[in-house]
Design a protein around this motif. Sequence first.
Motif, PDB file in Angstrom:
ATOM      1  N   THR A 100       0.830  -1.190   0.000  1.00  0.00           N
ATOM      2  CA  THR A 100       0.000   0.000   0.000  1.00  0.00           C
ATOM      3  C   THR A 100       0.869   1.245   0.000  1.00  0.00           C
ATOM      4  OG1 THR A 100      -0.048  -0.133   2.376  1.00  0.00           O
ATOM      5  CG2 THR A 100      -1.906  -1.088   1.214  1.00  0.00           C
ATOM      6  N   PRO A 102       2.576   4.691  -0.733  1.00  0.00           N
ATOM      7  CA  PRO A 102       2.005   5.919  -1.240  1.00  0.00           C
ATOM      8  C   PRO A 102       2.627   6.354  -2.570  1.00  0.00           C
ATOM      9  CG  PRO A 102       3.490   6.390   0.566  1.00  0.00           C
ATOM     10  CD  PRO A 102       3.359   4.910   0.479  1.00  0.00           C
ATOM     11  N   PHE A 103       3.887   6.058  -2.752  1.00  0.00           N
ATOM     12  CA  PHE A 103       4.553   6.472  -3.977  1.00  0.00           C
ATOM     13  C   PHE A 103       4.810   5.236  -4.797  1.00  0.00           C
ATOM     14  CE2 PHE A 103       6.020   8.892  -0.349  1.00  0.00           C
ATOM     15  CZ  PHE A 103       5.463  10.113  -0.650  1.00  0.00           C
ATOM     16  N   CYS A 142      15.519  11.612  -5.017  1.00  0.00           N
ATOM     17  CA  CYS A 142      15.032  12.359  -3.845  1.00  0.00           C
ATOM     18  C   CYS A 142      14.542  11.395  -2.762  1.00  0.00           C
ATOM     19  CB  CYS A 142      13.901  13.320  -4.235  1.00  0.00           C
ATOM     20  SG  CYS A 142      14.500  14.758  -5.125  1.00  0.00           S
ATOM     21  N   HIS A 143      13.954  10.283  -3.185  1.00  0.00           N
ATOM     22  CA  HIS A 143      13.521   9.269  -2.236  1.00  0.00           C
ATOM     23  C   HIS A 143      14.723   8.722  -1.475  1.00  0.00           C
ATOM     24  CE1 HIS A 143      12.272   5.152  -1.030  1.00  0.00           C
ATOM     25  NE2 HIS A 143      11.158   5.773  -0.710  1.00  0.00           N
ATOM     26  N   SER A 146      15.757  11.184   1.091  1.00  0.00           N
ATOM     27  CA  SER A 146      14.838  11.177   2.229  1.00  0.00           C
ATOM     28  C   SER A 146      15.113   9.968   3.131  1.00  0.00           C
ATOM     29  CB  SER A 146      13.381  11.181   1.762  1.00  0.00           C
ATOM     30  OG  SER A 146      12.980   9.882   1.366  1.00  0.00           O
ATOM     31  N   LYS A 150      15.529   9.643   7.277  1.00  0.00           N
ATOM     32  CA  LYS A 150      14.498   8.973   8.067  1.00  0.00           C
ATOM     33  C   LYS A 150      15.016   8.417   9.386  1.00  0.00           C
ATOM     34  CE  LYS A 150      11.153   7.705   4.766  1.00  0.00           C
ATOM     35  NZ  LYS A 150      10.867   6.867   3.638  1.00  0.00           N
TER      36      LYS A 150
ATOM     37  N   SER B  31       8.793  15.722   1.053  1.00  0.00           N
ATOM     38  CA  SER B  31       7.506  15.068   0.794  1.00  0.00           C
ATOM     39  C   SER B  31       7.545  13.563   1.016  1.00  0.00           C
ATOM     40  CB  SER B  31       7.062  15.312  -0.645  1.00  0.00           C
ATOM     41  OG  SER B  31       6.621  16.618  -0.782  1.00  0.00           O
ATOM     42  N   PHE B  32       8.736  12.989   0.981  1.00  0.00           N
ATOM     43  CA  PHE B  32       8.841  11.545   1.190  1.00  0.00           C
ATOM     44  C   PHE B  32       8.865  11.181   2.675  1.00  0.00           C
ATOM     45  CE2 PHE B  32      10.576  11.767  -3.160  1.00  0.00           C
ATOM     46  CZ  PHE B  32       9.815  10.772  -3.762  1.00  0.00           C
ATOM     47  N   ARG B  57       3.390  17.060  -0.674  1.00  0.00           N
ATOM     48  CA  ARG B  57       2.681  15.853  -0.242  1.00  0.00           C
ATOM     49  C   ARG B  57       2.794  15.718   1.271  1.00  0.00           C
ATOM     50  NH1 ARG B  57       5.687  13.829  -4.830  1.00  0.00           N
ATOM     51  NH2 ARG B  57       7.190  13.023  -3.352  1.00  0.00           N
ATOM     52  N   ASN B  59       2.331  13.140   4.455  1.00  0.00           N
ATOM     53  CA  ASN B  59       2.129  11.774   4.945  1.00  0.00           C
ATOM     54  C   ASN B  59       1.876  11.831   6.437  1.00  0.00           C
ATOM     55  OD1 ASN B  59       2.978  10.612   2.376  1.00  0.00           O
ATOM     56  ND2 ASN B  59       4.998  11.384   2.977  1.00  0.00           N
ATOM     57  N   TRP B  91      -1.943  11.610   2.804  1.00  0.00           N
ATOM     58  CA  TRP B  91      -2.099  10.242   3.318  1.00  0.00           C
ATOM     59  C   TRP B  91      -2.292  10.308   4.820  1.00  0.00           C
ATOM     60  CZ3 TRP B  91      -1.791   5.125   1.323  1.00  0.00           C
ATOM     61  CH2 TRP B  91      -1.737   5.074  -0.077  1.00  0.00           C
ATOM     62  N   ARG B  93      -2.509   7.811   8.030  1.00  0.00           N
ATOM     63  CA  ARG B  93      -2.276   6.424   8.441  1.00  0.00           C
ATOM     64  C   ARG B  93      -2.365   6.281   9.950  1.00  0.00           C
ATOM     65  NH1 ARG B  93       1.510   6.825   4.779  1.00  0.00           N
ATOM     66  NH2 ARG B  93       1.467   5.406   3.002  1.00  0.00           N
ATOM     67  N   GLU B 122      -4.347  13.094  -4.844  1.00  0.00           N
ATOM     68  CA  GLU B 122      -4.233  11.750  -4.298  1.00  0.00           C
ATOM     69  C   GLU B 122      -4.585  11.755  -2.814  1.00  0.00           C
ATOM     70  OE1 GLU B 122      -0.244  10.124  -4.146  1.00  0.00           O
ATOM     71  OE2 GLU B 122      -1.029   8.099  -4.372  1.00  0.00           O
ATOM     72  N   CYS B 158      -7.616   1.573   3.024  1.00  0.00           N
ATOM     73  CA  CYS B 158      -7.162   0.349   3.659  1.00  0.00           C
ATOM     74  C   CYS B 158      -7.839   0.238   5.016  1.00  0.00           C
ATOM     75  CB  CYS B 158      -5.637   0.412   3.805  1.00  0.00           C
ATOM     76  SG  CYS B 158      -4.910  -1.115   4.340  1.00  0.00           S
TER      77      CYS B 158
END
Lengths: 186, 390
Positions: A100, A102-103, A142-143, A146, A150, B31-32, B57, B59, B91, B93, B122, B158
């Motif tokens: 599920t 998001p991206f 970019c992911h 990130s 995290k 955004s991530f 975005r 989250n 989003w 969650r 979205e 979900c």
Amino acid sequence: MEVDKGKGEAEETRKVAEADRDTVTLKSSDGKLFEVSKEAAARLSTVLAGMIAGGSIDDNGTDLKQIGSEALENVVDYCNKHANSIPSAALISSSISFNTAPFKEPEEWERKFVDRLSHDALFDLVEAANFLGMERLLDVTCHKISEMMKGKSPDQIREVFNIKNDYTKEELEEIRQELAWAFYDD
Amino acid sequence: MDTPGGKRVEATDPGDRISGLPDELLHHVISFLSARDAVRTCILSPRWRHLWRFAPRLNVDAEGFASQIRFMEFVNALLLSRGSIALESFWLRANGPDIFLENFRDTAYLWIRHALRSNIEELGIVEHDQNDNEDESEFFQLVRFPFTSSYLEKLHLCYVEIDNHAIKKLFSVCPALEDLEMINCEIYATEFSSTTLKNLTINYVHFPNFYDYGIQECIVINMPSLVSLHIRTLRGWSELSLVDVQSLITASIHLENGTFTGACSILGALSNLKKVGLLLPDDVLLDSYDSKYLDLSCSAVAADSATPFSCEKLRKVEIVCPNGNKTVGVLVTILLTKLMPPPEISIKPFSGFSWYVSVLLQFIMGENPKVLFFICCGLPYRADNSRRRT
């Protein structure tokens, strides 16, 4: 105009029939030449698509003065890998394990592709992707950045990216008060 | 590294590549992150102070919040602080311990409306994992689908409960909707009609106790613009009727109580498939570790489809199975006698899938070797269900 090409690769022959040349030549800021699939370049980069459509592609190497050879090699490598990745295999595996996310999560090969890059090469590639209007590559890079942030404390993030904390103590205090709701459980 | 009162460096440190990126790329990076991590980047340096406000975005993730109250306080403050800055995606969650959107449904509705007013394309709503929930299930209810948006293109749900009325309303108040994904939802709806929807995914794989509801109805899908359809394990639904799926390119369908005849009628409706498609009715065939069940299934197949099924486009069937699997012979006989004209059959050794898939069929259609039709045999869901059969 039909040109009979004797080139081997079976899967390329279909594409060859559609155009005179199935690759374009790109030239980095330091004068190195790279060949990339025309189809992949046009599909993955809005800037290259515009150049191909507008006829401003130079057969002897289209100048990309803003991009160094290392970054351009990665761009070309990414385009070629993308052109070769098999969608049906991806489809089968995704239908077996749903997620599920998001991206559109980076695929395994995309993850490996950015994981092997050095810190500087990653940022060079982000800038190149941005310059060439490569949306997907920009997402993947970019992911990756990130992910390097995290779960880390501000101090750890500063260390990873060499960010200098030039806030004054008073400013920090002000921010923590203004946005207290984001800093509970610290 | 703190230099109180020190002079600000105008240019960023040459070793600090990230702060040198243009704002829009940093918004993209932020955004991530989860919304809380995104806001917390403000403390890195003055360059980062306001970047989070413009991240396109959001989250909103309950993970890491100590309590429901803290989480709600955070989201309220976040949405107020952002104001009306445009958003692309939102989003929500509820994956924190003991945090259920259904417990504060009206507030969650407010957040979602706020996001929709920011013209998001979205929207994702993920209620707390119901498999995690020992007591009663607390699906997030979209009562009468209390939202509206001319911009929304993608909706992911979900552990959400939705009924026929809400589904109908969704398709009428969101005229731009193209993607709908419902994972582990409780769907009290059988009719899915939309002229705009392009991608539909419904997946029940981890649904805990659908049998208890005893729903036995035909699910109808009428979507002329639909390009891709993925349905997996609709327990209780024995029939699927595809009314208008003329644009469909990709399909994978896995019906809990599917029959060979049912599968053939779906195959008929999918005959316009242009590219790749997969179809998974799981009791057509068989589970090698339980040979009794397997024999029953095979005879059911044979009895079920008395007349051969005509499929002009079918060129080839690939059977992927473990070496020495006894079902293959039965399978080949069924395929050769039931499918007209008889396709070419190739058998490949199987590797790489988890234990529950024992035999895999790939039906290859058309001129180019494209997989169209894909039967996954065995019991691709929870282990405790499969054990019940033995």
